[in-house]
Each structure stands twice: as C-alpha cells, then as structure tokens.
Design a protein around this motif. Structure first.
Motif, PDB file in Angstrom:
ATOM      1  N   LYS A 101      -5.770   0.910   4.923  1.00  0.00           N
ATOM      2  CA  LYS A 101      -6.242   0.045   6.000  1.00  0.00           C
ATOM      3  C   LYS A 101      -7.770   0.047   5.936  1.00  0.00           C
ATOM      4  O   LYS A 101      -8.391   1.101   5.921  1.00  0.00           O
ATOM      5  CB  LYS A 101      -5.758   0.611   7.331  1.00  0.00           C
TER       6      LYS A 101
ATOM      7  N   GLN B 167      -8.322 -12.435   3.439  1.00  0.00           N
ATOM      8  CA  GLN B 167      -7.602 -11.439   4.214  1.00  0.00           C
ATOM      9  C   GLN B 167      -6.542 -12.131   5.055  1.00  0.00           C
ATOM     10  O   GLN B 167      -6.796 -13.202   5.624  1.00  0.00           O
ATOM     11  CB  GLN B 167      -8.554 -10.667   5.134  1.00  0.00           C
TER      12      GLN B 167
ATOM     13  N   GLU C 158      -5.040  -9.716  11.015  1.00  0.00           N
ATOM     14  CA  GLU C 158      -4.190  -8.694  11.635  1.00  0.00           C
ATOM     15  C   GLU C 158      -3.240  -9.272  12.676  1.00  0.00           C
ATOM     16  O   GLU C 158      -2.178  -8.707  12.923  1.00  0.00           O
ATOM     17  CB  GLU C 158      -5.060  -7.621  12.283  1.00  0.00           C
TER      18      GLU C 158
ATOM     19  N   ASN D 259       4.128  -4.981   7.071  1.00  0.00           N
ATOM     20  CA  ASN D 259       4.040  -3.558   7.354  1.00  0.00           C
ATOM     21  C   ASN D 259       5.374  -2.859   7.133  1.00  0.00           C
ATOM     22  O   ASN D 259       5.415  -1.741   6.601  1.00  0.00           O
ATOM     23  CB  ASN D 259       3.542  -3.305   8.780  1.00  0.00           C
TER      24      ASN D 259
ATOM     25  N   ASP E 217       1.408   0.266   6.227  1.00  0.00           N
ATOM     26  CA  ASP E 217       0.272  -0.179   7.028  1.00  0.00           C
ATOM     27  C   ASP E 217      -0.955  -0.329   6.142  1.00  0.00           C
ATOM     28  O   ASP E 217      -1.571   0.667   5.739  1.00  0.00           O
ATOM     29  CB  ASP E 217       0.018   0.842   8.148  1.00  0.00           C
ATOM     30  N   HIS E 218      -1.292  -1.560   5.820  1.00  0.00           N
ATOM     31  CA  HIS E 218      -2.410  -1.874   4.927  1.00  0.00           C
ATOM     32  C   HIS E 218      -3.180  -3.072   5.468  1.00  0.00           C
ATOM     33  O   HIS E 218      -2.696  -3.788   6.336  1.00  0.00           O
ATOM     34  CB  HIS E 218      -1.908  -2.249   3.523  1.00  0.00           C
ATOM     35  N   THR E 219      -4.337  -3.300   4.888  1.00  0.00           N
ATOM     36  CA  THR E 219      -5.022  -4.580   5.029  1.00  0.00           C
ATOM     37  C   THR E 219      -4.499  -5.440   3.888  1.00  0.00           C
ATOM     38  O   THR E 219      -4.568  -5.026   2.717  1.00  0.00           O
ATOM     39  CB  THR E 219      -6.552  -4.405   4.928  1.00  0.00           C
ATOM     40  N   PHE E 220      -3.957  -6.604   4.200  1.00  0.00           N
ATOM     41  CA  PHE E 220      -3.328  -7.458   3.193  1.00  0.00           C
ATOM     42  C   PHE E 220      -4.243  -8.613   2.815  1.00  0.00           C
ATOM     43  O   PHE E 220      -4.963  -9.154   3.653  1.00  0.00           O
ATOM     44  CB  PHE E 220      -1.998  -8.009   3.722  1.00  0.00           C
TER      45      PHE E 220
ATOM     46  N   ILE F 203      -3.051  -5.526  -1.924  1.00  0.00           N
ATOM     47  CA  ILE F 203      -3.696  -4.547  -1.059  1.00  0.00           C
ATOM     48  C   ILE F 203      -4.739  -3.813  -1.890  1.00  0.00           C
ATOM     49  O   ILE F 203      -4.815  -3.983  -3.110  1.00  0.00           O
ATOM     50  CB  ILE F 203      -2.694  -3.532  -0.468  1.00  0.00           C
TER      51      ILE F 203
ATOM     52  N   GLU G  75      -5.830   0.078  -2.791  1.00  0.00           N
ATOM     53  CA  GLU G  75      -5.424   1.479  -2.739  1.00  0.00           C
ATOM     54  C   GLU G  75      -6.610   2.357  -3.115  1.00  0.00           C
ATOM     55  O   GLU G  75      -7.419   1.976  -3.968  1.00  0.00           O
ATOM     56  CB  GLU G  75      -4.273   1.750  -3.719  1.00  0.00           C
TER      57      GLU G  75
ATOM     58  N   ARG H  38       5.046  -2.368  -7.217  1.00  0.00           N
ATOM     59  CA  ARG H  38       3.578  -2.364  -7.179  1.00  0.00           C
ATOM     60  C   ARG H  38       3.021  -2.538  -8.580  1.00  0.00           C
ATOM     61  O   ARG H  38       3.457  -1.882  -9.521  1.00  0.00           O
ATOM     62  CB  ARG H  38       3.064  -1.057  -6.587  1.00  0.00           C
TER      63      ARG H  38
END
Length: 95
Positions: free
Chosen positions: A2, A19, A22, A31, A36-39, A48, A50, A82
């Motif tokens: 995130k 982005q 949210e 999610n 729970d990430h920023t997509f 995302i 990492e 992934r």
C-alpha cells in the motif's frame, strides 16, 4: 504494498500507468483477490508495486508486478499468477 500519496506520485513518474482510486467500486473485489495494495492500470492490465529492497544509495525500491491482463477490446481483466516485471521504481528518502 500500500503506497502513500507521495510514493504513488513517485511510482507514476517512473511507470506509465494510472492509479485505481481507493474509492473505486472495484477496490473491494481487488482486495479480496489480491490483498491490500495500491492498484495501477496500464496498457497491459492490472499491476501493483511490491517491495524490492534498497538501491546502492539506500533508497527503497519496488518492483512492478502484473496481476491481471486485458483479454479483449472491452478491457475485461483476467487474473493470472503474479508476473514479476523488470520495472523497478525508486522511492526517494523524503517519501
């Protein structure tokens, strides 16, 4: 991972994407599927950032990871395993 707003800006300055806000209605589904990430959405699909350690100068870095790809002209996403890309973003220490 995130990301806070400064890191989102830094990532987007190094990675051609947008982005997913949210408050977008698809975020709860993302999610559930991916954590729970920023997509981010780009020409290839959903991604995302990492954690990827630190660079030689001590700045944190993140690797772009693809989670889903576009499968048709209607921009339908198909999740897949992934896919770690070669794209690494560098976060300044001020972030």
């Amino acid at each position: 991972m995130k990301l806070d707003p400064p890191r989102i800006e830094q990532a987007l300055s190094q990675f051609p994407a947008q982005q997913v806000p949210e408050d977008h209605p698809v975020i709860p589904q993302f999610n559930r599927l991916f954590g729970d990430h920023t997509f981010f959405i780009d020409a290839d699909g959903l991604a995302i950032v990492e954690p990827n350690g630190r660079d030689e100068g001590g700045a944190e870095t993140g690797r772009i990871v693809k989670l889903a790809s576009w499968v048709d002209d209607r921009r339908t996403l198909a999740p897949h395993d992934r896919e770690f890309t070669e794209v690494v973003v560098i976060f300044s220490k001020a972030a």
